[in-house]
Scaffold this active site. Structure first.
Site, PDB file in Angstrom:
ATOM      1  N   ARG A  67       0.802  -1.242  -0.109  1.00  0.00           N
ATOM      2  CA  ARG A  67       0.156  -0.172   0.058  1.00  0.00           C
ATOM      3  C   ARG A  67       0.873   1.309   0.048  1.00  0.00           C
ATOM      4  NH1 ARG A  67      -3.302   2.877   4.356  1.00  0.00           N
ATOM      5  NH2 ARG A  67      -5.170   3.667   3.088  1.00  0.00           N
ATOM      6  N   ILE A  91      -7.386   7.766  -0.644  1.00  0.00           N
ATOM      7  CA  ILE A  91      -7.221   6.357  -0.881  1.00  0.00           C
ATOM      8  C   ILE A  91      -8.161   5.945   0.312  1.00  0.00           C
ATOM      9  CG2 ILE A  91      -5.105   6.307   0.316  1.00  0.00           C
ATOM     10  CD1 ILE A  91      -4.033   3.720  -1.070  1.00  0.00           C
ATOM     11  N   SER A  92      -8.975   4.869   0.305  1.00  0.00           N
ATOM     12  CA  SER A  92      -9.816   4.269   1.221  1.00  0.00           C
ATOM     13  C   SER A  92      -8.958   3.623   2.488  1.00  0.00           C
ATOM     14  CB  SER A  92     -10.884   3.518   0.530  1.00  0.00           C
ATOM     15  OG  SER A  92     -11.650   3.912  -0.504  1.00  0.00           O
ATOM     16  N   GLN A  93      -9.563   3.770   3.479  1.00  0.00           N
ATOM     17  CA  GLN A  93      -8.937   3.148   4.635  1.00  0.00           C
ATOM     18  C   GLN A  93      -9.141   1.638   4.272  1.00  0.00           C
ATOM     19  OE1 GLN A  93     -11.804   3.969   7.844  1.00  0.00           O
ATOM     20  NE2 GLN A  93     -10.547   2.207   9.102  1.00  0.00           N
ATOM     21  N   PRO A  94      -8.099   0.593   4.489  1.00  0.00           N
ATOM     22  CA  PRO A  94      -7.761  -0.556   4.496  1.00  0.00           C
ATOM     23  C   PRO A  94      -9.036  -1.440   4.902  1.00  0.00           C
ATOM     24  CG  PRO A  94      -5.719   0.289   5.235  1.00  0.00           C
ATOM     25  CD  PRO A  94      -6.560   1.296   5.198  1.00  0.00           C
TER      26      PRO A  94
END
Ligand code: SAH
Length: 220
Positions: free
Chosen positions: A37, A63-66
């Protein structure tokens, strides 16, 4: 850019956190282990790449949260070789996760700069098989429809009708639906030509799903 032993260790810790929060699909967890990431973040945020947080990627996007990536991916139930349409390429991270799961990925972005960066990065990572398009995702990709899976990674004010019709019968779409303040995750399954089922899940907060294109001004 390097993917070190330390980065891999940080990813293992991240996966444990995501597992604790309820993600059970081992294939999804192992895809998160495999995709570095930190490559998808601006240098300034590299240190934090393995915290379970969203980060800015430019053009007011994130970027979205994992955990959110894992949640949407788990709901999508992707099988290898399936044709998957992603709306909102952003950094390219979610597209990379889908590619590592063996999907044939088509991803669409309306911000030209993000489209260009993500395409290059996926190429560098050996994921050049991901097809990237600079398009308005509200219209989907009719020339490549139908898709077995569709994932929308921006918050939509309603269930996107044009995308529903690009699902194969038996196909599923995962999409956050609501206001800019918060959305509920929906999964739409196309049961027959004119028959869809809706399921609802947890609440999230995504950047908005917008129509039209945003081009880069040529530098003079
Ligand atoms: N999947 C991304 C998350 C990006 S945030 C990742 O893994 O990094 C959502 C993205 O959706 C933003 O980049 C935004 O520009 C894009 N977006 C919003 N509306 C869109 C539309 N109509 N068509 C294509 N992309 C759109």
């Amino acid at each position: 850019m390097k993917d070190t032993y330390r980065h891999r260790g940080l990813r293992r810790q991240l996966i444990e956190q995501i597992r604790q929060r309820g993600i059970r699909d081992e294939r999804v967890l192992s895809a998160i282990q495999r995709v570095p990431r930190h490559f998808f973040l601006e240098k300034a945020f590299e240190e934090w790449a393995y915290q379970d947080r969203a980060f800015p990627i430019g053009k007011q996007q994130t970027i979205s949260q994992p955990y959110t990536v894992a949640y949407q991916t788990e709901l999508l139930e992707v099988e290898p070789r399936e044709k998957v349409l992603e709306i909102g390429t952003g950094s390219g991270y979610q597209a990379a996760i889908l590619a590592v799961l063996g999907a044939r990925v088509y991803t669409v972005e309306r911000q030209e700069l993000l489209f260009q960066r993500a395409g290059q990065l996926l190429q560098q990572l050996g994921l050049g098989g991901v097809r990237t398009y600079f398009r308005d995702g509200t219209k989907g990709l009719p020339e490549f429809a139908p898709f077995e899976r569709i994932i929308v990674t921006a918050g939509s004010p309603e269930i996107p009708e044009q995308l529903k019709t690009q699902l194969k019968v038996g196909g599923k779409m995962v999409v956050p639906v609501g206001t800019p303040d918060g959305q509920r995750m929906y999964r739409i399954t196309r049961l027959a030509e004119d028959h869809y089922a809706e399921e609802t899940f947890a609440r999230f907060r995504f950047v908005p799903f917008l129509g039209g294109l945003s081009r880069e001004e040529p530098s003079s």
